[in-house]
Design an enzyme around this catalytic site. Structure first.
Site, PDB file in Angstrom:
ATOM      1  N   GLN A  36     -10.338 -13.418  -2.082  1.00 46.62           N
ATOM      2  CA  GLN A  36     -11.311 -14.001  -3.006  1.00 46.62           C
ATOM      3  C   GLN A  36     -10.806 -15.325  -3.567  1.00 46.62           C
ATOM      4  O   GLN A  36     -11.554 -16.310  -3.625  1.00 46.62           O
ATOM      5  CB  GLN A  36     -11.620 -13.017  -4.130  1.00 46.62           C
ATOM      6  CG  GLN A  36     -12.378 -11.782  -3.661  1.00 46.62           C
ATOM      7  CD  GLN A  36     -12.684 -10.823  -4.793  1.00 46.62           C
ATOM      8  OE1 GLN A  36     -12.451 -11.123  -5.966  1.00 46.62           O
ATOM      9  NE2 GLN A  36     -13.197  -9.653  -4.449  1.00 46.62           N
ATOM     10  N   ARG A  83     -12.146  -7.979 -15.527  1.00 44.12           N
ATOM     11  CA  ARG A  83     -11.286  -8.283 -14.380  1.00 44.12           C
ATOM     12  C   ARG A  83     -10.676  -9.678 -14.498  1.00 44.12           C
ATOM     13  O   ARG A  83     -11.275 -10.585 -15.094  1.00 44.12           O
ATOM     14  CB  ARG A  83     -12.071  -8.128 -13.080  1.00 44.12           C
ATOM     15  CG  ARG A  83     -12.509  -6.682 -12.863  1.00 44.12           C
ATOM     16  CD  ARG A  83     -13.305  -6.493 -11.605  1.00 44.12           C
ATOM     17  NE  ARG A  83     -12.484  -6.719 -10.415  1.00 44.12           N
ATOM     18  CZ  ARG A  83     -12.956  -6.654  -9.177  1.00 44.12           C
ATOM     19  NH1 ARG A  83     -14.244  -6.397  -8.966  1.00 44.12           N
ATOM     20  NH2 ARG A  83     -12.152  -6.853  -8.143  1.00 44.12           N
ATOM     21  N   SER A 138     -18.024  -8.082   2.744  1.00 44.51           N
ATOM     22  CA  SER A 138     -17.347  -9.372   2.578  1.00 44.51           C
ATOM     23  C   SER A 138     -18.043 -10.473   3.367  1.00 44.51           C
ATOM     24  O   SER A 138     -18.238 -11.591   2.871  1.00 44.51           O
ATOM     25  CB  SER A 138     -15.887  -9.263   3.035  1.00 44.51           C
ATOM     26  OG  SER A 138     -15.145  -8.433   2.192  1.00 44.51           O
ATOM     27  N   ARG A 157     -20.241 -14.044   2.122  1.00 42.77           N
ATOM     28  CA  ARG A 157     -19.844 -15.361   2.618  1.00 42.77           C
ATOM     29  C   ARG A 157     -20.953 -16.013   3.437  1.00 42.77           C
ATOM     30  O   ARG A 157     -21.151 -17.236   3.364  1.00 42.77           O
ATOM     31  CB  ARG A 157     -18.549 -15.220   3.427  1.00 42.77           C
ATOM     32  CG  ARG A 157     -17.328 -14.940   2.551  1.00 42.77           C
ATOM     33  CD  ARG A 157     -16.204 -14.265   3.318  1.00 42.77           C
ATOM     34  NE  ARG A 157     -14.972 -14.163   2.530  1.00 42.77           N
ATOM     35  CZ  ARG A 157     -14.766 -13.252   1.584  1.00 42.77           C
ATOM     36  NH1 ARG A 157     -15.705 -12.375   1.291  1.00 42.77           N
ATOM     37  NH2 ARG A 157     -13.612 -13.223   0.920  1.00 42.77           N
ATOM     38  N   LYS A 191      -9.079  -3.429 -10.227  1.00 42.06           N
ATOM     39  CA  LYS A 191     -10.282  -3.449  -9.396  1.00 42.06           C
ATOM     40  C   LYS A 191     -11.463  -3.031 -10.268  1.00 42.06           C
ATOM     41  O   LYS A 191     -11.434  -3.213 -11.489  1.00 42.06           O
ATOM     42  CB  LYS A 191     -10.098  -2.536  -8.179  1.00 42.06           C
ATOM     43  CG  LYS A 191      -8.907  -2.894  -7.295  1.00 42.06           C
ATOM     44  CD  LYS A 191      -9.040  -4.256  -6.657  1.00 42.06           C
ATOM     45  CE  LYS A 191      -9.968  -4.259  -5.473  1.00 42.06           C
ATOM     46  NZ  LYS A 191     -10.008  -5.565  -4.760  1.00 42.06           N
ATOM     47  N   ASP A 216      -8.780  -2.074  -0.452  1.00 38.75           N
ATOM     48  CA  ASP A 216     -10.060  -1.424  -0.729  1.00 38.75           C
ATOM     49  C   ASP A 216     -10.124  -0.002  -0.190  1.00 38.75           C
ATOM     50  O   ASP A 216     -10.934   0.805  -0.658  1.00 38.75           O
ATOM     51  CB  ASP A 216     -11.213  -2.239  -0.145  1.00 38.75           C
ATOM     52  CG  ASP A 216     -11.546  -3.471  -0.959  1.00 38.75           C
ATOM     53  OD1 ASP A 216     -11.108  -3.544  -2.130  1.00 38.75           O
ATOM     54  OD2 ASP A 216     -12.236  -4.365  -0.442  1.00 38.75           O
TER      55      ASP A 216
END
Length: 443
Positions: free
Chosen positions: A170, A124, A25, A29, A343, A316
């Site tokens: 997200q 998704r 993650s 970013r 997912k 997750d």
């Protein structure tokens, strides 16, 4: 087409230490904020997995200079409106983070772009980002049912006051990025806890945002500047080896430099509630993120009921948590799992099917699962299916330490989506995870 199969063998003990890979993650970013900054950014500990490489490739296609030398990734930022029109659709591969966060940036540019992905990603849900971005003035045309490909016609955006309909990092990060590029102020009203890496990282680039109780306020027109970033170890990756140590006999495993951000650490708390002996040593900060060395010992686990407020914080890690639950004495109940069905695969259905193949009794509903665990669990030797999902593949590999014989895992190599080093880490602590060509395997 699936061309490889992983095979596992049970173990008599696990021991050793690993320094886990950089956080996925944060790696996404860091690339995106560095691209929007002015000047040069150096990232240490970047996770070069398939998902993060999709973000890197997209930014390069948008004119951002990104270089890697040994363990340092260098990005020369182009500022908020310095991105260049791409010559082709931007393929996000399997990465929902790449697609959703980049959409927030591209919506404010002055050119057209298309975001696409693999078959899984293009199923998704994207309405959650499209609706607020359109309210900000974006023009986005999606496929049926608000799925990718996303055709984005960039234009000036205006800040909005928006209540997030679900606790999604997200979605939140997409709108923070769009808010930075918009005119005026964007106010986001959050609902529940979601990971806050964007909020912690933005000030390191000189960005400002105001965080109140259940509200994030972003003012457009700021300038970001390059910086030096250290990416902490990925707790979601560490969770696989934590569970391996908990369920394997005579186990003691050390995992170094793991990020223990409180918006990510639910998996630690849940495993401890099950009776897992997990110790955090040498707690300190890397930049804005808390870090620790995690020591895990074999433990006798017990089933628990997981409260709804823990789900977003552990979404997750739920596939590997289900493996732990199967080895716990008694019943584990987990509800509020609708998000688990959208997912990279329908993880609820996929894990239930695999658990049953491995001899685990479980009951599944629309958004819940009961897992009937046993402390003397030995998973049945079987051929199981990753469903092309990296977290399912790695969870099944961990189950192999408590199997009565060999497990065969279809498309185990999909683990490279988030952890290309999985088998190396596994070997370092004594797990037996090998690979063979599918054409040489038979049921």
């Amino acid at each position: 087409m699936m061309t490889n199969i992983w095979h596992t063998a049970p173990v008599s003990a696990l021991s050793g230490e690993i320094t886990i890979c950089g956080d996925k993650s944060m790696s996404h970013r860091a690339l995106l904020l560095a691209a929007l900054a002015e000047g040069q950014t150096e990232i240490r500990g970047f996770l070069a997995c398939a998902d993060c490489l999709a973000t890197r490739q997209a930014l390069r296609a948008l004119g951002v200079d990104i270089q890697r030398e040994k363990e340092i990734v260098t990005i020369r930022g182009v500022g908020f409106l310095g991105l260049q029109p791409p010559k082709a659709p931007l393929n996000m591969q399997n990465s929902g983070t790449s697609m959703r966060l980049l959409a927030g940036i591209l919506a404010a540019q002055r050119f057209e772009s298309v975001l696409c992905g693999d078959e899984s990603l293009e199923k998704r849900p994207m309405q959650r980002i499209i609706t607020p971005l359109v309210q900000m003035g974006a023009k986005i045309v999606s496929h049926s049912n608000f799925t990718a490909p996303l055709h984005i016609s960039g234009r000036p955006l205006t800040g909005i006051d928006y209540a997030l309909p679900l606790p999604s990092a997200q979605l939140k990060s997409c709108l923070i990025l769009a808010g930075l590029l918009a005119d005026g102020t964007t106010r986001l009203h959050t609902c529940g806890i979601s990971r806050d890496h964007t909020e912690r990282m933005l000030p390191l680039f000189g960005g400002a945002l105001e965080i109140k109780k259940e509200q994030i306020i972003v003012t457009g027109g700021q300038k970001l500047h390059g910086c030096v970033l250290d990416i902490v170890g990925d707790l979601s990756a560490a969770a696989f080896f934590m569970v391996a140590a908990l369920i394997a006999p005579r186990a003691e495993v050390v995992i170094r430099n793991v990020g223990i951000n409180p918006t990510r650490a639910a998996i630690i708390t849940l495993l401890q509630k099950m009776g897992g002996r997990i110790e955090l040593h040498h707690q300190r900060f890397w930049g804005a993120e808390p870090v620790a060395d995690i020591v895990v010992y074999h433990s006798k686990l017990r089933g628990i009921t997981v409260a709804p407020e823990w789900i977003a914080n552990a979404i997750d890690e739920l596939p590997i948590f289900f493996i732990a639950a199967a080895c716990a004495e008694g019943t584990t109940f987990v509800g509020n799992l609708s998000e688990l069905r959208v997912k990279e695969s329908d993880r609820l259905a996929a894990m239930a099917q695999n658990l049953q193949t491995l001899g685990v009794a479980c009951d599944v509903g629309a958004d819940f699962i009961h897992i009937y665990g046993r402390s003397d669990r030995q998973f049945l030797p079987a051929r199981v299916n990753s469903f092309g999902d990296h977290r399912i593949a790695m969870s099944l590999a961990v189950a192999g330490v408590r199997a009565a014989g060999e497990l065969l895992i279809d498309d185990g190599a999909v683990a490279a989506v988030s952890m290309p080093q999985f088998r190396d880490f596994a070997a370092a602590i004594g797990m037996n995870v090998g690979e063979k060509d599918a054409k040489n395997c038979h049921d």
